[in-house]
Design an enzyme around this catalytic site. Sequence first.
Site, PDB file in Angstrom:
ATOM      1  N   GLU B 244       0.832  -1.208   0.000  1.00 25.02           N
ATOM      2  CA  GLU B 244       0.000   0.000   0.000  1.00 25.02           C
ATOM      3  C   GLU B 244       0.864   1.253   0.000  1.00 25.02           C
ATOM      4  OE1 GLU B 244      -3.250   0.031  -0.401  1.00 25.02           O
ATOM      5  OE2 GLU B 244      -3.401   2.194  -0.195  1.00 25.02           O
ATOM      6  N   GLU B 385      16.691  10.295   1.720  1.00 22.73           N
ATOM      7  CA  GLU B 385      18.019   9.841   1.275  1.00 22.73           C
ATOM      8  C   GLU B 385      18.036   8.316   1.164  1.00 22.73           C
ATOM      9  OE1 GLU B 385      17.504  12.289   3.533  1.00 22.73           O
ATOM     10  OE2 GLU B 385      18.052  13.787   2.044  1.00 22.73           O
TER      11      GLU B 385
END
Lengths: 395, 398
Positions: B244, B385
Amino acid sequence: MDFDFTQEQLLLQDSVRKFLEKNYDFDTRREIVAARQGFGPMAWQGLASLGLLGVNVPESHGGFGGGGVETMIVMEAFGRHLVVEPWVASAVMGTSCIVTAGTDDQRNYLLPLMASGEMKLACAFLEPGGRYDLSRVATTARLEGGFWHISGSKAVVVHGAVADLLIVSARTAGQPGDAEGISLFFVNPGEEGVEGREFPLYDGTRAVEASFHDVRVSSDSLIGVQDQGLPLVELVVDRAIAALCAEAVGCMQALMERTTEYLKTRQQFGVPIGRFQALQHRMVDMLVHTEQARSMAMLAALRVESPDAAQRRKAVSAAKELIGRAGRFVGQQAVQLHGGMGMTEELDVGHYVKRLQAIDTQFGDADWHLDRFVAAEAAAPLPDFSRPRSKWKKL
Amino acid sequence: MNLDFTPEELAFRDEVRGFVRSHLPRELSLKVIEHKRLSKDDYLVWQRILHGRGWSAPSWPRAFGGPGWNAVQRHIFDEECAAAGAPPIIAFGVYMVGPVIIAFGSPAQQAKYLPRILSSEDWWCQGYSEPGSGSDLASLKTRAERRGDTYVVNGQKTWTTLAQYADMMFCLVRTGAGGKKQEGISFLLIDMRSPGVSVRPIITLDGEHEVNEVWLENVEVPVENLVGEEGRGWTYAKFLLSHERSGIAGVSRSKRELAWLKHIAASETDGGHRLIDNPRFRDKISRVEIELMALEITNLRVLAAEREGKPPGAEASILKIKGTEIQQSLTELMMEAVGPYALPHLPLSWGDHWLGEHVGPAYAAPLAARYFNYRKVSIYGGSNEIQRNIVAQQILGL
């Protein structure tokens, strides 16, 4: 909602890709550019024989009957191969001008010739000092003795020198900047009084600065409705922009592939440079830009067909704005990640970068389209947060 | 290729829209739209309304009490709820532990926990991060020692969102030693009322209490609360992260926030004109809007692939990166829009039972806090990141 192509579209994609892989590699393209003809006669005939010049010609006139999505498919492939042929000028802009506003005679005569490759068109819409504004038309056309007399100058007419026929916007009423009073005309570049200074663009295509000194064209050279040409010009340019957006995505995709490959093979400090996180993250940002650009090219391809001009304008300008910035980012970073090699003429990377930059500049750069987007938005009502309470169930 | 919904999807949209319009309490939607602080009850009220309709767990299959919607239907549901100003569904039970229990839980666990998630009887929290294990989650140190029929858990979890409301926590613990650090991790379900569990608030820079430290001291957890097999917890955690993900872009909510930003910018004046007509500010709004238009299509592309059975992989990371950048820009612009009235800090004024007067326009009160709060979105759920690392490895092959 789906993002799949139809069988016909898949076939089209397959045939244009195969044709270019076989006939338009980087060396061939280099020769075409070096020949300074402004197009490759062999390639152009090849495109014609595959039916690709008639992609936007209705089936009733022997064409493919395509639109925005088909144009996108072709242009993405053209972007990957840095095709310099006058396809947008002729097979998108010229064609859609005639299809949208041409008389039966104009369609019946011109469309088959264009689809077969015997005739190329180019559009002369912009003027010196007018920047990207399509309504800044100072070129005049007046009807005298059953002929239109056209005088004025047109700026950076891309593929103008190879065109067998020009479509010229000229003022039949009003002042430069007025929305009304613009009309479109076919002008044969061989006509007396037409002058053109031909020159190369930095991306390998060619263009002309054209001037018209009391050029006499017949009364049936008018395209569409007199004085009401601007909406047609805008529609045609929006189609060209949607096409360029797809081309930019093809260029960005090619740069992504080349740069990823380079990062995997180029060794420094004893490892492939793609191991370095600073470079990895830069590549991911390039990918994010490319995927956002792809989404916008799709949106433009679909919305350029919208009968609602405001919706079309908003989507096309949003796409051009985003793709202008994305193309510049991806291009700049592709050079940076290739290091010195990215600076060379020899490598194709720089050529993609130049094409992407030219795309940003053509038909309005990112700033110009941000302005146009804002104008389209300003016309729409603001969100309303004052819904009546009675409609809502109490806690 | 087209962007239009099918007639069936349109009918579905109308059904959802009709339900949301007639059942979402107006006061609640105003709290959401105007960025008021939501109480536990605010979330629960809406969750229970959805449960009454069988919609409280949009992504679950019918067999487990979900509506059995496909990816596009779930997207339509999200759009309608967000546009109307419904509180978000708290993800920990419905979107996180629920699917793990469905996929890997025992029949007894499924029978015990899933109905309580559907009915919101249990509020779940996520015991993942630790003080020494953030991005490097697999280095976690919380230990669970097997003693007969119980695990004895010792360790510390942190950044535990809304643990102060939680009845249950799904928790990654180390049950084995040696080997790769990803091995020996297990997935435990811990009752927050167990002796030895203590929750201590962490106040964030916006002054709010949203996250917590959770201390686990000799907490006894029955072995039947182990999900799947011992030592396979990392696999389940990764499954959870990949499940999901398309909602991760937050497109629907960002569309509502964009509309609210325009509303604010049209209400504010600047040099005698509406702020929204200041070209410098208008450009910023429009740039975000264009990015959001593109992200909406990017999101739909992933959804369409998902509908055809292609689960989103690293594409979800792209959605997360861009989606959170847009969310942060929107909070930033709202704060900028109200000028000096972003400065007053009256935290009670965006909570319940505020009877005092606002300083400046009411909509301005929570905007700075919200801007500071939203710095979290590029950190949580795998920092942006880390997402870039994932894309570099899995899509670019670097």
